[in-house]
Scaffold this active site. Sequence first.
Site, mmCIF file in Angstrom:
data_model
loop_
_atom_site.group_PDB
_atom_site.id
_atom_site.type_symbol
_atom_site.label_atom_id
_atom_site.label_comp_id
_atom_site.label_asym_id
_atom_site.label_seq_id
_atom_site.Cartn_x
_atom_site.Cartn_y
_atom_site.Cartn_z
ATOM 1 N N SER A 1 -17.107 7.328 -30.424
ATOM 2 C CA SER A 1 -16.180 8.262 -30.584
ATOM 3 C C SER A 1 -15.490 8.217 -28.998
ATOM 4 O O SER A 1 -16.294 7.861 -28.111
ATOM 5 C CB SER A 1 -16.416 9.586 -30.754
ATOM 6 O OG SER A 1 -15.528 10.447 -30.650
ATOM 7 N N TYR B 1 -22.289 16.690 -30.787
ATOM 8 C CA TYR B 1 -21.415 15.741 -31.129
ATOM 9 C C TYR B 1 -21.369 14.581 -29.916
ATOM 10 O O TYR B 1 -21.740 13.472 -30.227
ATOM 11 C CB TYR B 1 -20.153 16.107 -31.597
ATOM 12 C CG TYR B 1 -19.189 15.081 -32.301
ATOM 13 C CD1 TYR B 1 -19.495 14.781 -33.483
ATOM 14 C CD2 TYR B 1 -18.235 14.184 -31.398
ATOM 15 C CE1 TYR B 1 -18.502 13.842 -34.273
ATOM 16 C CE2 TYR B 1 -17.421 13.641 -31.985
ATOM 17 C CZ TYR B 1 -17.396 13.205 -33.493
ATOM 18 O OH TYR B 1 -16.783 12.231 -34.062
#
Length: 296
Positions: free
Chosen positions: A155, A168
């Site tokens: 990401s 995350y």
Amino acid sequence: MSDLTGKVALISGAARGQGRSHALALAREGAHIVGFDLCEQIPTTRIPMSSPADLEETERLVKDAGGEVLTVVADARVSADTQRVVDAAMERFGRIDIVVANAGIDSIDPTIDMPDDAWDDVIAVNLTGVFRTIRPALRPMIEAGNGGSIVITSSCAGLTPYPNHIHYGAAKYGVIGVMQCLALELAAHRIRVNALAPSAVRTDLALNPVLFELFTGRSDATAEDAAPIFQNLNLIERPWIEPEEVSNAVVWLSGDMAKAITGIVLPIDLGFMIKGPFNAKDAAIRIDGSNAAGLI
């Protein structure tokens, strides 16, 4: 785009979103698909997760696109489950050529208030789950001697910090390290390993009431309300990436057109990274749990 005829692609998180898009894109290029997903809710995320019906729909769509497909309900966090998926793939198709370690979850918690189980669950799915998806596929890929491609979903949160997402971010930074280690270990076997770094993709993980409320401060906010804020993060004036745009990169990295490429992180981000969306004021911890700019 790429001739993947007869190749076998194993995809985690295949029930919907990017995983489903990847399955369809690879199938259209001739690959056989082995897709698996947990298909149940993990309690620490308020973002709704996939169901068995979603995985069945992926199977139907792949078949309708002319592809051969095997779907399995399995948990990327559990080694016995991922080994079961690999065993089923080998029994059905006799080979694995492509692994797309895509499964991921998210929850939104300022670090000061983050529960232990929220940290544990995101790390377990997004980092440990990548390792446990890939590991059992390595032996049959190496022993077959056909080379191959492994694509990991990281990401932009693995390249730049996001506030309220320490778990995350840790996982997405971590899988880049996994990718780089594997690229070194597997190059002699002609198995290439790369990572993708999307920003917000138009899937349920990004387009949901939880994020709409975070971005706007309104519990009744819609995608239309949140879109201008998402768009403001990007250099190219669009709020979200389409899943198919990420899938195009998966197909490219899986085929011979990228046979010289290993060990890279490819941002797919509408210019998110170069724009540099977050600053210290935006990201500052608020003791009341709020975030100054409502940003992810």
